[in-house]
Design a protein around this motif. Structure first.
Motif, PDB file in Angstrom:
ATOM      1  N   ASP A  57     -21.673   7.865 -49.135  1.00 20.12           N
ATOM      2  CA  ASP A  57     -22.879   7.055 -49.298  1.00 20.12           C
ATOM      3  C   ASP A  57     -23.510   6.896 -47.919  1.00 20.12           C
ATOM      4  O   ASP A  57     -23.104   6.055 -47.119  1.00 20.12           O
ATOM      5  N   ARG A  85     -26.494   5.870 -46.943  1.00 16.89           N
ATOM      6  CA  ARG A  85     -27.233   4.637 -46.668  1.00 16.89           C
ATOM      7  C   ARG A  85     -26.261   3.521 -46.263  1.00 16.89           C
ATOM      8  O   ARG A  85     -26.520   2.752 -45.331  1.00 16.89           O
ATOM      9  N   GLU A  86     -25.144   3.447 -46.953  1.00 12.59           N
ATOM     10  CA  GLU A  86     -24.132   2.442 -46.624  1.00 12.59           C
ATOM     11  C   GLU A  86     -23.534   2.711 -45.245  1.00 12.59           C
ATOM     12  O   GLU A  86     -23.319   1.785 -44.452  1.00 12.59           O
ATOM     13  N   ALA A  87     -23.276   3.986 -44.940  1.00 13.08           N
ATOM     14  CA  ALA A  87     -22.679   4.347 -43.652  1.00 13.08           C
ATOM     15  C   ALA A  87     -23.599   3.973 -42.490  1.00 13.08           C
ATOM     16  O   ALA A  87     -23.167   3.370 -41.505  1.00 13.08           O
ATOM     17  N   ASN A 117     -26.038   1.815 -42.559  1.00 11.97           N
ATOM     18  CA  ASN A 117     -26.199   0.361 -42.529  1.00 11.97           C
ATOM     19  C   ASN A 117     -25.015  -0.300 -41.835  1.00 11.97           C
ATOM     20  O   ASN A 117     -25.196  -1.223 -41.019  1.00 11.97           O
ATOM     21  N   ASP A 118     -23.809   0.159 -42.120  1.00  8.31           N
ATOM     22  CA  ASP A 118     -22.624  -0.414 -41.479  1.00  8.31           C
ATOM     23  C   ASP A 118     -22.657  -0.193 -39.973  1.00  8.31           C
ATOM     24  O   ASP A 118     -22.291  -1.085 -39.191  1.00  8.31           O
ATOM     25  N   SER A 167     -30.597   8.220 -46.149  1.00  7.56           N
ATOM     26  CA  SER A 167     -30.047   7.137 -45.338  1.00  7.56           C
ATOM     27  C   SER A 167     -31.097   6.204 -44.772  1.00  7.56           C
ATOM     28  O   SER A 167     -30.760   5.194 -44.157  1.00  7.56           O
ATOM     29  N   ARG A 173     -33.485   3.226 -44.367  1.00  8.74           N
ATOM     30  CA  ARG A 173     -33.384   1.873 -44.917  1.00  8.74           C
ATOM     31  C   ARG A 173     -34.694   1.142 -44.669  1.00  8.74           C
ATOM     32  O   ARG A 173     -35.294   1.263 -43.605  1.00  8.74           O
ATOM     33  N   GLY A 184     -32.870  -4.505 -42.925  1.00 12.83           N
ATOM     34  CA  GLY A 184     -31.686  -4.532 -42.082  1.00 12.83           C
ATOM     35  C   GLY A 184     -31.991  -4.229 -40.625  1.00 12.83           C
ATOM     36  O   GLY A 184     -33.132  -3.980 -40.239  1.00 12.83           O
TER      37      GLY A 184
END
Length: 265
Positions: free
Chosen positions: A39, A41-43, A45-46, A65, A67, A70
């Motif tokens: 994922d 987008r999650e990576a 974002n983290d 990815s 966003r 955030g």
């Protein structure tokens, strides 16, 4: 330096301490989809939450990815590639252009060169072409410089790493990425021969979080400008906390034990 390049560099290199934490996410082309990057987008974002200065990826992943909310994070578009499915995996070829990077909103572009490869001349020619285009467009260039080939006995040898770094800066890179030589004294020699920031690669997965943080700490003490670290970060079970720990070392000069406490170890 042109103002446009300076503005872009300040999006990936902290303007106060001139250091950076870059997270490469280009592994999918080389070895396929890997844990931690399923994922995207999650990576991303983290990594942004943890405090990364920039992420690095191929052009096609940007759409997966990007966003709209955030914390912001710099973007480096990688322009060269190969896969492990070929017998010539160390020969990288250009798969993108500086102009494409601009269209995708890049703050910098990157090129990978493996010195010592039988096709070294082609990769050096590609680096030269990209460097010229970067000058035309005032785009920062990160050169990933390694020694990998049949005549290379040890790609981590300090003299070999110093040679790799010097080739990168002489051919126009604004940031050079090399392997860590294993100790502060020898890495200080690598840094001293470059007039641009030198960051270290993360390499293969390490055995412990302390080992990761110690390497980063020592490289900074030796004069390095930070890290460009992938799997040791995005595959870590507490990757947001690890990124915060890296930020403490790179940008706040924290000691290893202080950084370990941030991770919770």
């Amino acid at each position: 330096m042109y103002l446009g390049k300076q503005v872009r560099l300040e999006r990936i290199i902290n303007r106060e301490d001139h250091r950076t934490i870059i997270v490469p996410m280009d592994h999918g082309v080389t070895i396929g989809a890997v844990d931690g990057l399923i994922d995207m987008r999650e990576a991303v974002n983290d990594m942004a939450i943890g405090g990364a200065d920039a992420v690095l990826m191929h052009k096609g992943l940007i759409r997966c990815s990007h966003r709209s909310a955030g914390k912001d994070v710099g973007l480096i578009v990688h322009l060269s590639a190969s896969t492990m499915l070929t017998p010539n995996a160390n020969t990288k070829t250009l798969v993108g252009t500086v102009e494409e990077g601009i269209k995708h909103g890049a703050d910098a572009v990157s090129v990978h060169v493996n010195l010592g490869d039988p096709n070294e001349r082609l990769m050096l020619a590609d680096l030269g072409k990209v460097a010229a285009a970067c000058d035309d467009w005032h785009m920062p260039l990160l050169a990933m410089m390694y020694a990998r080939g049949p005549e290379v006995a040890n790609g981590f040898d300090p003299k070999v790493v110093a040679h790799c770094a010097r080739v990168g800066v002489e051919l126009g890179a604004d940031i050079v990425k090399v392997s860590y030589t294993g100790d502060m004294d020898s890495f200080a020699d690598v840094v001293s021969a470059c007039c641009v920031p030198v960051v270290i690669a993360g390499g293969e997965r390490m055995d412990s979080t302390r080992q990761v943080l110690q390497m980063v700490h020592d490289s900074i003490k030796a004069g390095g400008a930070g890290v460009s670290m992938g799997r040791n970060v995005f595959q870590h079970p507490r990757r947001i906390e690890l990124m915060r720990a890296l930020r403490a070392i790179v940008h706040d000069n924290a000691e290893v034990d202080q950084a370990l406490a941030i991770v919770g170890e």
